[in-house]
Scaffold this active site. Sequence first.
Site, PDB file in Angstrom:
ATOM      1  N   ASP A   1       0.791  -1.109   0.029  1.00 57.53           N
ATOM      2  CA  ASP A   1       0.166  -0.130   0.114  1.00 57.53           C
ATOM      3  C   ASP A   1       0.978   1.162  -0.017  1.00 57.53           C
ATOM      4  OD1 ASP A   1      -2.278   1.421  -0.063  1.00 57.53           O
ATOM      5  OD2 ASP A   1      -2.660   1.206   2.146  1.00 57.53           O
TER       6      ASP A   1
ATOM      7  N   GLN B   1      -4.531   2.458  15.217  1.00 55.86           N
ATOM      8  CA  GLN B   1      -3.306   2.883  14.156  1.00 55.86           C
ATOM      9  C   GLN B   1      -2.451   3.999  15.030  1.00 55.86           C
ATOM     10  OE1 GLN B   1      -4.615   4.412  10.594  1.00 55.86           O
ATOM     11  NE2 GLN B   1      -2.468   4.965   9.710  1.00 55.86           N
TER      12      GLN B   1
ATOM     13  N   GLU C   1     -10.568   4.064   3.250  1.00 52.91           N
ATOM     14  CA  GLU C   1      -9.685   4.787   2.557  1.00 52.91           C
ATOM     15  C   GLU C   1      -9.862   4.537   0.980  1.00 52.91           C
ATOM     16  OE1 GLU C   1      -5.573   4.052   4.090  1.00 52.91           O
ATOM     17  OE2 GLU C   1      -5.724   5.740   5.379  1.00 52.91           O
TER      18      GLU C   1
ATOM     19  N   ASP D   1      -9.163   0.443   1.646  1.00 51.77           N
ATOM     20  CA  ASP D   1      -8.147   0.044   2.843  1.00 51.77           C
ATOM     21  C   ASP D   1      -8.967   0.490   4.293  1.00 51.77           C
ATOM     22  OD1 ASP D   1      -5.929  -0.620   4.052  1.00 51.77           O
ATOM     23  OD2 ASP D   1      -4.944   1.078   3.930  1.00 51.77           O
TER      24      ASP D   1
ATOM     25  N   GLU E   1      -9.121   3.952  -2.601  1.00 48.95           N
ATOM     26  CA  GLU E   1      -7.630   3.921  -3.278  1.00 48.95           C
ATOM     27  C   GLU E   1      -8.114   3.003  -4.577  1.00 48.95           C
ATOM     28  OE1 GLU E   1      -4.571   2.236  -0.955  1.00 48.95           O
ATOM     29  OE2 GLU E   1      -5.569   3.171   1.018  1.00 48.95           O
TER      30      GLU E   1
ATOM     31  N   LYS F   1      -4.781  -1.741  10.066  1.00 48.69           N
ATOM     32  CA  LYS F   1      -4.945  -1.960   8.611  1.00 48.69           C
ATOM     33  C   LYS F   1      -5.343  -3.213   8.336  1.00 48.69           C
ATOM     34  CE  LYS F   1      -3.628   2.465   7.156  1.00 48.69           C
ATOM     35  NZ  LYS F   1      -4.728   3.178   6.325  1.00 48.69           N
TER      36      LYS F   1
ATOM     37  N   HIS G   1      -3.545  14.018   0.195  1.00 53.30           N
ATOM     38  CA  HIS G   1      -3.637  13.225   1.604  1.00 53.30           C
ATOM     39  C   HIS G   1      -2.432  13.149   2.511  1.00 53.30           C
ATOM     40  CE1 HIS G   1      -4.924   9.478   3.860  1.00 53.30           C
ATOM     41  NE2 HIS G   1      -3.780   9.003   3.637  1.00 53.30           N
TER      42      HIS G   1
ATOM     43  N   GLU H   1      -9.963  12.808   7.002  1.00 52.16           N
ATOM     44  CA  GLU H   1      -9.809  13.928   6.316  1.00 52.16           C
ATOM     45  C   GLU H   1     -10.926  14.741   6.168  1.00 52.16           C
ATOM     46  OE1 GLU H   1      -6.811  13.386   2.871  1.00 52.16           O
ATOM     47  OE2 GLU H   1      -7.555  11.276   3.420  1.00 52.16           O
TER      48      GLU H   1
ATOM     49  N   ARG I   1      -8.276   4.013  13.297  1.00 52.39           N
ATOM     50  CA  ARG I   1      -7.435   5.160  13.556  1.00 52.39           C
ATOM     51  C   ARG I   1      -7.070   5.145  14.861  1.00 52.39           C
ATOM     52  NH1 ARG I   1      -6.254   5.993   8.457  1.00 52.39           N
ATOM     53  NH2 ARG I   1      -7.716   6.705   7.055  1.00 52.39           N
TER      54      ARG I   1
ATOM     55  N   THR J   1      -9.129  -5.560   3.906  1.00 53.50           N
ATOM     56  CA  THR J   1      -8.900  -4.535   2.821  1.00 53.50           C
ATOM     57  C   THR J   1     -10.050  -5.099   1.381  1.00 53.50           C
ATOM     58  OG1 THR J   1      -6.783  -4.170   3.280  1.00 53.50           O
ATOM     59  CG2 THR J   1      -7.558  -3.433   1.252  1.00 53.50           C
TER      60      THR J   1
HETATM   61 CA    CA Z   1      -4.114   3.078   2.646  1.00 54.75          CA
END
Ligand code: CA
Length: 424
Positions: A129, A242, A201, A235, A203, A255, A136, A370, A239, A259
């Site tokens: 990844d 993480q 996320e 993904d 992606e 993470k 970002h 975000e 948080r 996925t």
């Molecule tokens: Ca990611």
Amino acid sequence: MSGGSWVPVPEGSDFSLHNLPYGIFRRAGEAARIGVAIGDQVLDLDALWREGLLDGGRKLPEGVFAHGSLNRFLSLGRPAWQSVRAGVLELLDGHSHAIRDVPGLAERALIERSEAEMLLPVEIGDFVDFYSSLEHASNMGAMLRPGGEPLLPNWRHLPVGYHGRAGSVVVSGTPVVRPWGQIVEDDGPPGFGPTGMLDFELEVGFIAGAPSAFGASVPIEQAPEHIFGCVLVNDWSARDIQRWENAPLGPFLGKSFMTSISPWVVTLDALAPYFVPGPAQTPPVLDYLRSDRDWAIDLDLEVTLASSTMIERDMDAEVISRTNFRTLYWNIAQQLAHVTSNGARLRTGDLFASGTVSGPGPRAYGSMIELTRSGERPIVLPDGSERTWLKDGDTIAMHGVCGHAEGVPPVGFGKVRGAVVPAP
Ligand code: CA
């Protein structure tokens, strides 16, 4: 470009004759095999191969399409991919009667997509990844290091990434079980519980087809020989887990729980009309990351959120983010060249995800962290509820479509979708 197909393609379909993405499908009680999406149907490549309609002068291995993953086909390399694509294009072209001339074949080889269960398209090799969106990386840097330089010194010199957990890559539709983990609240000692900061996320990933040799790097200009195609990637991220585990070695259990990828792999050949110049790279990149070709992809991306209440009330999902993949600072060829620059080999089925795709402006951010500024600015949903992080029962769906090339029909990715279910 030929005209239409004799197989009906509804207006606005992601899967026109120009697209022809590959996936693994199964009908109830039948074995999984390789199909190509066209309109609302799946074309069974194994059924065509058995009739001798797909060899096109190039002898394909026995039963190459009768597999539960694309890997065997992908390992054959670009000449085989192109010959099969050309064959399928010809067979589906409006002027062709080859399929219809074989009694019963059209009925056997075309399956309603609504009757097909889609499986994980590839047996994932390694999963990398990246962190290739300037917006970002800048947004995250500003939140992680307030008042400091948002980008670390390496960021503009190499596509930053980490190795993820291949075994946790699942196909769209798989439920997202809220993960447990170590969480620190208010600077106290860590506790163990379900994440309270579940995020998505947005992606885009590419899948390696032909492998490369151990010890040999893949020059950037050879990327098309190795990249089979692209999928949408979500993904999922916890948080709070993480944040506590991240230093000093980077993302780990926050993470690796899951996925999701979209079931249809859109080939590089279908995407070719949509390759465009990417953002200017300053300072200039090192030679091994420099290409004469355009590698950014003009791919519109959209994320929707629907709460369980919205779904019960039959309300439209709320669009919470819109952006375009062409804004990505590091492109897929640079990612591939970088990942093999130390001699690490590519294996068929390796998945390389872009990192969160965030565009300029707060409506173009590709994650809740975000969009809500780490929980400070909740998103208000049409059912009146607010979200800072994802709740149980929430469904996140991502859609991607290339639609801006002149004279070429849109090429869509379909959706990658996941609904959050409570922690066990
Ligand atoms: Ca990611």
